[in-house]
Scaffold this motif. Structure first.
Motif, short mmCIF file in Angstrom:
data_model
loop_
_atom_site.label_atom_id
_atom_site.label_comp_id
_atom_site.label_asym_id
_atom_site.label_seq_id
_atom_site.Cartn_x
_atom_site.Cartn_y
_atom_site.Cartn_z
N LYS A 151 37.28 -7.38 9.95
CA LYS A 151 38.23 -6.72 9.06
C LYS A 151 39.61 -7.37 9.09
O LYS A 151 40.31 -7.40 8.08
N CYS A 152 40.02 -7.84 10.26
CA CYS A 152 41.35 -8.44 10.37
C CYS A 152 41.41 -9.33 11.60
O CYS A 152 40.51 -9.31 12.45
N ILE A 153 42.47 -10.12 11.69
CA ILE A 153 42.67 -11.04 12.81
C ILE A 153 43.88 -10.58 13.60
O ILE A 153 44.97 -10.40 13.04
N ASP A 154 43.70 -10.40 14.89
CA ASP A 154 44.80 -9.99 15.76
C ASP A 154 45.41 -11.23 16.40
O ASP A 154 44.75 -11.92 17.18
N VAL A 155 46.66 -11.54 16.07
CA VAL A 155 47.31 -12.75 16.57
C VAL A 155 48.49 -12.41 17.48
O VAL A 155 49.40 -13.22 17.65
N ARG A 156 48.47 -11.24 18.09
CA ARG A 156 49.57 -10.83 18.97
C ARG A 156 49.34 -11.37 20.38
O ARG A 156 48.45 -10.88 21.09
N TYR A 157 50.13 -12.35 20.76
CA TYR A 157 49.94 -12.96 22.07
C TYR A 157 50.14 -11.96 23.20
O TYR A 157 49.38 -11.94 24.18
N VAL A 192 56.63 -13.72 15.19
CA VAL A 192 56.70 -14.93 16.01
C VAL A 192 58.05 -14.95 16.71
O VAL A 192 59.07 -15.31 16.13
N SER A 193 58.06 -14.53 17.98
CA SER A 193 59.30 -14.41 18.73
C SER A 193 59.41 -15.43 19.86
O SER A 193 60.43 -15.48 20.54
N LEU A 253 55.90 -20.90 8.27
CA LEU A 253 56.25 -20.22 9.52
C LEU A 253 57.72 -20.42 9.91
O LEU A 253 58.25 -19.68 10.73
N ALA A 254 58.38 -21.38 9.29
CA ALA A 254 59.78 -21.67 9.63
C ALA A 254 60.73 -20.58 9.14
O ALA A 254 61.88 -20.52 9.59
N TYR A 255 60.25 -19.70 8.26
CA TYR A 255 61.12 -18.69 7.66
C TYR A 255 60.45 -17.31 7.75
O TYR A 255 59.34 -17.11 7.26
N LYS A 256 61.15 -16.36 8.37
CA LYS A 256 60.58 -15.04 8.60
C LYS A 256 60.26 -14.31 7.30
O LYS A 256 59.39 -13.44 7.28
N GLU A 257 60.96 -14.65 6.22
CA GLU A 257 60.67 -13.99 4.95
C GLU A 257 59.27 -14.29 4.43
O GLU A 257 58.77 -13.62 3.52
#
Length: 483
Positions: free
Chosen positions: A322-328, A249-250, A228-232
């Motif tokens: 189907k998927c996980i939504d992790v948008r705060y 992650v903003s 998680l430390a690197y956006k790439e």
């Protein structure tokens, strides 16, 4: 029960044993077809203000197929989700009712399911949502129904699991003239702001028969933090965990929300390990601690991180997600929606409000004795602020939790004729009654059992302690009903 994304309590559809895990990916209550008719009770809106004459209609269910003239009345207490009519024909309490000739009633909790006291769930209206109002609902319901059904001097026994388990104990404490006895299953009667012990128990439960499992999960969690430390790496993480949208992650809250979401999948497996919840329509009950730790021990699957990814994908497949939504930001937007029928109206908005204003129960990663990182107490309290407004801060939550314990007594229960079954695998037992307080305040610690395990229908695969526990509860209630 955590679809509110801060509490693994709970969500199993009936909301009799959510475990405060009203998890946001259980946004819809699973239901199965059971022929029980909805009935409606005219309830007071505000029991704490005698000058307020407003009323609303509260849903309840009845099963009178076992009723005998001399039998007791069993009242099952609804909790933080829709009341599931499946409980009117399944569950241990129905077995007791058949043997005792009991009339069975289930009252849905205000603001959950179809029990809507107000036109919406605005913060102003949510002030009518509290455990005190819920207990007063029970008292008024019992008083009116006793007269309406001609129940006379029949003894009432209240049942509940998780938050409703607390309500069962508190009802007996606050209304001893109405409730003759209570069974408070997996009831965390001690409110606490920072519930660090939750993940401590998760670690202990993972290690119980798999000593290296927590370490493997910790290594995987640490690797995830490094990625998680690197956006790439975000595209890889998105693919690994089947995220609904590309990871972004903003902010600190984005970061914590993602880590909490992923950790909750394992937390949920531990809390409900091997519980017989299928009759409610819950999916994925075949995934257990054994399954998780077997995957984490399989070196052929690669590094601990790669095994952890396999665990999450395995759980998602079992749950048919189907998927996980992790948008705060999306989570906050949904939770701010106060409409009935909105994305959080099945219980998420309501339950988080109760935790912010009464219980805390925030399952942070602040303890060093657990395998996860990244979601501290400040993250949980910030949700109260972001969703309900500036007044909902740490000071307010701390004061509210103190008031709850002052009102009900916390672990210092002063009452009689209450049974407290607690599964020792279940993290919530850390806030419950685990040793006898007196001859008629009975603790039943259940070895190898999970959240509300005593409440579910019996089956051959269940923990071996449960048949004896059910007999003990039945015998204790039989003795008390003779008093």
């Amino acid at each position: 029960m955590a679809y509110t994304h801060m509490l693994v309590m709970f969500f199993i559809g009936v909301s009799l044993c959510n475990g405060f895990i009203y998890r946001r990916f259980y946004a819809k209550s699973p239901q199965i077809s059971v022929t029980v008719q909805d009935q409606w009770f005219v309830q007071r809106l505000d029991h704490l203000n005698g000058a307020d004459s407003r009323v609303w209609k509260q849903r309840y269910f009845v099963n009178d197929s076992f009723t005998q003239d001399s039998g007791p009345v069993f009242l099952m207490i609804g909790g933080e989700g829709a009341a599931n009519p499946a409980w009117m024909t399944y569950g241990t309490w129905i077995t007791y009712a058949e043997k005792m000739g009991a009339l069975c009633l289930l009252l849905e909790h205000r603001f959950y399911g179809q029990s809507h006291p107000t036109e919406d769930m605005s913060v102003d209206n949510l002030r009518y949502l509290s455990s005190q109002q819920a207990l007063a609902d029970l008292a008024h319901f019992q008083t009116v129904m006793t007269e309406k059904l001609g129940l006379g001097s029949r003894k009432w026994v209240v049942f509940g699991g998780s938050y409703p388990g607390c309500l069962a104990a508190w009802y007996r404490i606050k209304f001893p003239h109405l409730a003759h006895a209570a069974v408070a299953s997996s009831a965390p009667v001690q409110a606490v702001v920072n519930f660090t012990e939750y993940l401590d128990v998760v670690q202990a439960s993972l290690a119980r028969n798999h000593s290296d499992c927590p370490r493997s999960v910790k290594l995987a969690s640490d690797t995830l933090l490094e990625l998680l430390a690197y956006k790439e790496n975000y595209e890889k993480i998105t693919k690994d965990f089947n995220l609904c949208k590309l990871l972004d992650v903003s902010s600190k809250m984005d970061f914590a929300f993602f880590l909490d979401t992923i950790a909750e999948y394992v937390m949920d497996i531990v809390q409900y390990n091997n519980d017989n919840r299928e009759f409610e329509g819950v999916k994925g009950t075949n995934v257990t601690i054994q399954v998780v730790c077997n995957i984490m021990a399989s070196e052929s699957l690669g590094s601990p991180y790669e095994r952890y990814v396999e665990v999450l994908q395995h759980i998602m497949k079992a749950k048919k997600e189907k998927c996980i939504d992790v948008r705060y930001h999306k989570y906050v937007q949904d939770m701010r929606d106060s409409r009935w029928g909105g994305p959080s109206s099945t219980g998420g908005r309501q339950w988080l409000y109760q935790t912010c204003t009464e219980f805390g129960y925030f399952q942070s990663s602040d303890s060093p004795s657990q395998p996860f990182s990244g979601f501290p107490l400040s993250y949980h309290v910030q949700q109260c602020y972001d969703i309900y407004g500036a007044d909902f801060n740490l000071s307010m939550v701390t004061g509210a939790v103190q008031q709850t314990n002052e009102n009900y007594g916390g672990l210092n229960v002063q009452a009689s004729r209450i049974i407290f079954p607690n599964g020792l695998i279940d993290p919530w037992h850390a806030l419950g009654i685990n040793t006898n307080l007196s001859i008629d305040l009975v603790a039943i610690p259940m070895q190898d059992a999970a959240h509300c395990a005593d409440m579910y229908p019996a089956r051959p695969e269940e923990p071996p302690v449960l048949p004896a526990v059910r007999r003990q509860i039945f015998d204790q209630l039989t003795n008390w009903l003779q008093l």
